[in-house]
Write an enzyme that holds these catalytic residues in place. Structure first.
Site, PDB file in Angstrom:
ATOM      1  N   HIS A 109       9.573 -33.380 -15.609  1.00 59.46           N
ATOM      2  CA  HIS A 109       9.495 -33.313 -17.073  1.00 59.46           C
ATOM      3  C   HIS A 109       8.035 -33.485 -17.518  1.00 59.46           C
ATOM      4  CE1 HIS A 109      11.522 -33.189 -20.935  1.00 59.46           C
ATOM      5  NE2 HIS A 109      10.916 -34.282 -21.343  1.00 59.46           N
ATOM      6  N   THR A 145       9.024 -28.126 -20.479  1.00 59.15           N
ATOM      7  CA  THR A 145       9.107 -29.458 -21.060  1.00 59.15           C
ATOM      8  C   THR A 145       8.936 -29.398 -22.575  1.00 59.15           C
ATOM      9  OG1 THR A 145       8.163 -30.374 -19.032  1.00 59.15           O
ATOM     10  CG2 THR A 145       8.114 -31.777 -20.984  1.00 59.15           C
ATOM     11  N   GLU A 146       9.876 -30.025 -23.295  1.00 61.47           N
ATOM     12  CA  GLU A 146       9.857 -30.048 -24.769  1.00 61.47           C
ATOM     13  C   GLU A 146       9.791 -28.649 -25.380  1.00 61.47           C
ATOM     14  OE1 GLU A 146      10.589 -32.782 -26.177  1.00 61.47           O
ATOM     15  OE2 GLU A 146      10.418 -33.943 -24.338  1.00 61.47           O
ATOM     16  N   LEU A 147      10.226 -27.652 -24.631  1.00 66.19           N
ATOM     17  CA  LEU A 147      10.248 -26.253 -25.077  1.00 66.19           C
ATOM     18  C   LEU A 147       8.854 -25.727 -25.444  1.00 66.19           C
ATOM     19  CD1 LEU A 147      13.522 -26.281 -27.229  1.00 66.19           C
ATOM     20  CD2 LEU A 147      13.229 -25.374 -24.921  1.00 66.19           C
TER      21      LEU A 147
END
Length: 205
Positions: A109, A145-147
């Site tokens: 992540h 990660t986190e779009l």
């Protein structure tokens, strides 16, 4: 006719214990094992297991018409394996239905896509191997990660063989455009982009 694409993000960070000056050179275990175990077993009991049971029920009741996707980080898989193996079994049961897709992402992540192409690629490969080992499927779509998305990141993702990528559908990025359409990467038109509808997501959450 419109299709709603549901994807669920599953992540648990490793929690660090208090590490004091006098531990230096003596204690090389930096993780809070008791806290990691406690939190994972609590979340497994209150969230992962009942939710996976509900999704499995919906899939069976709707005879394959209900489908969803999961993005599970590598370190979440590590913690399931160590502290809650029954959660891995529930994900395997979902995988066996053929109605659940597992997305690729960075193993830990991380924000590697913003720092190093080599590290980013290595983490994605490591994550894909973990998903294949645990659930018997090879991811074909990618979620950063986190779009986080840029055309340059999309180009790297397309270079790894992915043809679909999930990205944030934030208003300050899209402007007047709607997140409810399929877009394409400006550099590699073969990479299709599915954007998160943040209003719908917030309502569901």
């Amino acid at each position: 006719m419109k299709t709603v694409c549901l994807y669920f993000q599953v992540h648990q960070p490793w929690r660090l214990k208090k590490y004091r000056f006098f531990n230096m050179g003596k204690d090389h275990n930096y993780l809070d094992d008791l806290l990691n175990r406690s939190i994972m077993q609590k979340v497994a009991r209150q969230c992962y297991l009942p939710m996976n049971a509900l999704l499995l029920k919906l899939i069976k009741e709707n005879k394959g018409k209900f489908r969803c996707s999961f993005s599970i980080t590598g370190i979440a898989i590590e913690q399931f394996r160590a502290y809650a193996p029954e959660v891995l079994e529930s994900f395997r049961a979902l995988a066996e239905t053929g109605c659940v897709e597992f997305l690729a992402e960075t193993y830990s992540h991380s924000l590697a896509a913003l720092a190093s192409k080599e590290d980013f690629t290595a983490q994605v490969k490591l994550h894909m191997a973990a998903v294949k080992k645990e659930f018997g499927v090879k991811p074909t779509a990618f979620r950063n990660t986190e779009l986080i998305y840029s055309d340059e990141i999309g180009e790297m993702v397309a270079g790894m063989g992915f043809r679909t990528m999930l990205a944030e559908g934030a208003k300050h990025v899209l402007g007047w455009k709607s997140p409810n359409y399929v877009y394409a990467n400006a550099i590699d038109q073969k990479l299709r982009l599915l954007l998160r509808n943040y209003k719908l997501s917030d309502d569901i959450a």
